[in-house]
Design an enzyme around this catalytic site. Structure first.
Site, PDB file in Angstrom:
ATOM      1  N   ARG A  61       0.825  -1.212   0.000  1.00  9.64           N
ATOM      2  CA  ARG A  61       0.000   0.000   0.000  1.00  9.64           C
ATOM      3  C   ARG A  61       0.859   1.262   0.000  1.00  9.64           C
ATOM      4  O   ARG A  61       0.486   2.279   0.591  1.00  9.64           O
ATOM      5  CB  ARG A  61      -0.955  -0.009   1.198  1.00  9.64           C
ATOM      6  N   ARG A  65      -3.325   6.621   0.720  1.00  5.18           N
ATOM      7  CA  ARG A  65      -3.877   7.871   1.243  1.00  5.18           C
ATOM      8  C   ARG A  65      -2.968   8.588   2.232  1.00  5.18           C
ATOM      9  O   ARG A  65      -3.238   9.733   2.594  1.00  5.18           O
ATOM     10  CB  ARG A  65      -5.231   7.583   1.899  1.00  5.18           C
ATOM     11  N   ARG A  74      -6.819  11.746  -6.117  1.00  7.47           N
ATOM     12  CA  ARG A  74      -8.036  10.933  -5.996  1.00  7.47           C
ATOM     13  C   ARG A  74      -9.271  11.746  -5.613  1.00  7.47           C
ATOM     14  O   ARG A  74     -10.379  11.227  -5.597  1.00  7.47           O
ATOM     15  CB  ARG A  74      -7.820   9.865  -4.913  1.00  7.47           C
ATOM     16  N   ASP A 110      -6.854  -2.771  -7.343  1.00  5.93           N
ATOM     17  CA  ASP A 110      -7.547  -3.326  -6.189  1.00  5.93           C
ATOM     18  C   ASP A 110      -7.829  -4.793  -6.456  1.00  5.93           C
ATOM     19  O   ASP A 110      -8.094  -5.180  -7.601  1.00  5.93           O
ATOM     20  CB  ASP A 110      -8.857  -2.573  -5.932  1.00  5.93           C
ATOM     21  N   TYR A 188     -14.949 -12.037   0.390  1.00  2.00           N
ATOM     22  CA  TYR A 188     -15.570 -10.737   0.115  1.00  2.00           C
ATOM     23  C   TYR A 188     -16.891 -10.918  -0.645  1.00  2.00           C
ATOM     24  O   TYR A 188     -17.883 -10.247  -0.358  1.00  2.00           O
ATOM     25  CB  TYR A 188     -14.644  -9.867  -0.731  1.00  2.00           C
TER      26      TYR A 188
END
Length: 392
Positions: A61, A65, A74, A110, A188
């Protein structure tokens, strides 16, 4: 974060994918050849078990962010729309390389683009994370999934992003492609999002073992083609994320995770050979699966990634000397003062040694982490490993 879709989300997602395919078909393709010469192959050499002058380092990652430029890029854009934009994915992938002397880049994407390719709708809900408006509830729901997936048609935007990024890196460092592993994606798809127990998904393993295997096989086949396509597009290494391994016990992992992890490594390598594509190093990261490290070391991967809850010496004893290890600093260690980060890195490298080792965190970077502390981690790895190698 992206706004959640309302009614008709699946139809819009399908329309978006169709529009993306039309744009791809109607635009000039970047031919995945003539890539710039690689200037820093330390990560690749470590992955293959070759001697390195220092310990290579990258962060899961690392395009995320925690970087203000990431948040700016973004801003006000739907998350999965971002994933479908090769230009934006390239920019986000390159951002951490401009700040830190990392030894590898990992394409921004992703793991849930694979369920999307199977026809499921996934949205990124504010404060909640990835959400499936219509998760799999009954065995009959498997019939709603695409049974044959053309990965170029459904996921070609990822391949475009890889090719564009490989050129844009100008040979600075290698580019890693990735996918989620079958069990993690299955969990998921059934839970409809994140879960602390994975009770819905695990109930399928107990109640519907045959249907579970059908879904896992479908996922494994798509993932194999997806990973091969990433190499064809320019990826120089691949990582398989079994992020939810820790929700399984040893027996369930043996039955429902490990066979597909093995098959993916075998089938990817077989198809790369058949298509005369580079045999790139492959990494498997099965979070919290300490009980399976010995099995993972024999699963066909050159590198086994580790989370932060196992000692380096214990991991090495389980995998043997012929596998490269990757990891495993606790991500929360980056909240420490910079000098403390240096001490923790030194201890970690002393535990792993500087050869057959790739430094990383034991999981991904968190959004509220300081970029300066990430830089301190990267620089400490390089400084300590160069010092040890120089005096060894």
């Amino acid at each position: 974060m992206a706004a959640p879709a309302g009614r008709g989300g699946a139809g819009r997602a399908e329309a978006d994918r169709g529009a993306g395919r039309r744009r791809m078909e109607g635009s000039e393709r970047l031919v995945p050849k003539g890539f710039p010469k690689l200037k820093n192959d330390t990560f690749l050499r470590a992955a293959r078990g070759e001697e390195t002058e220092y310990t290579p380092v990258w962060c899961m990652r690392q395009a995320g962010r925690y970087l203000p430029e990431f948040r700016e890029t973004r801003a006000a854009q739907d998350f999965f729309a971002t994933c479908r934009s090769p230009k934006v994915c390239c920019e986000l992938t390159l951002q951490p390389l401009r700040r830190f002397p990392l030894d590898a880049a990992i394409i921004f994407s992703d793991i849930l683009v694979v369920p999307q390719a199977l026809g499921m709708d996934v949205v990124m809900a504010p404060g909640k994370g990835p959400t499936f408006p219509e998760p799999l509830k009954e065995v009959e729901d498997l019939l709603k999934l695409r049974q044959k997936v053309d990965v170029t048609a459904e996921l070609g935007y990822v391949f475009q992003a890889i090719t564009l990024t490989r050129h844009s890196l100008e040979g600075k460092v290698p580019l890693i492609g990735f996918s989620g592993a079958p069990w993690t994606l299955m969990s998921y798809m059934i839970e409809g999002g994140g879960s602390t127990t994975m009770a819905k998904a695990k109930s399928w393993l107990y109640r519907h073992p045959d249907a579970s295997h059908r879904l896992l096989r479908l996922l494994a086949d798509v993932i194999t083609d997806y990973l091969v396509g990433q190499v064809a597009a320019g990826a120089q290494a691949l990582q398989l994320f079994e992020s939810h391994a820790g929700h399984l016990g040893p027996e369930q992992f043996q039955d429902f995770a490990l066979p597909y992890i093995r098959d993916i490594a075998r089938d990817v390598k077989s198809k790369l050979k058949a298509e005369a594509l580079p045999l790139v190093p492959m990494i498997v990261f099965a979070k919290d699966a300490h009980y399976a490290l010995g099995d993972l070391a024999c699963a066909g991967y050159e590198v086994v990634g580790l989370d932060w809850t196992i000692r380096p010496q214990e991991a090495r004893a389980q995998v043997g000397k012929d596998i490269t290890l990757q990891g495993n600093l606790d991500p929360c260690a980056l909240y420490s003062p910079k000098e403390k980060i240096g001490e923790l890195v030194k201890k970690m490298l002393e535990g792993f040694g500087t050869q057959r080792y790739i430094a990383n965190l034991g999981h991904g970077l968190y959004p509220d982490m300081s970029p300066e502390h990430v830089g301190a981690f990267v620089e400490a790895v390089h400084a300590h490993s160069r010092h040890v190698n120089k005096h060894s």
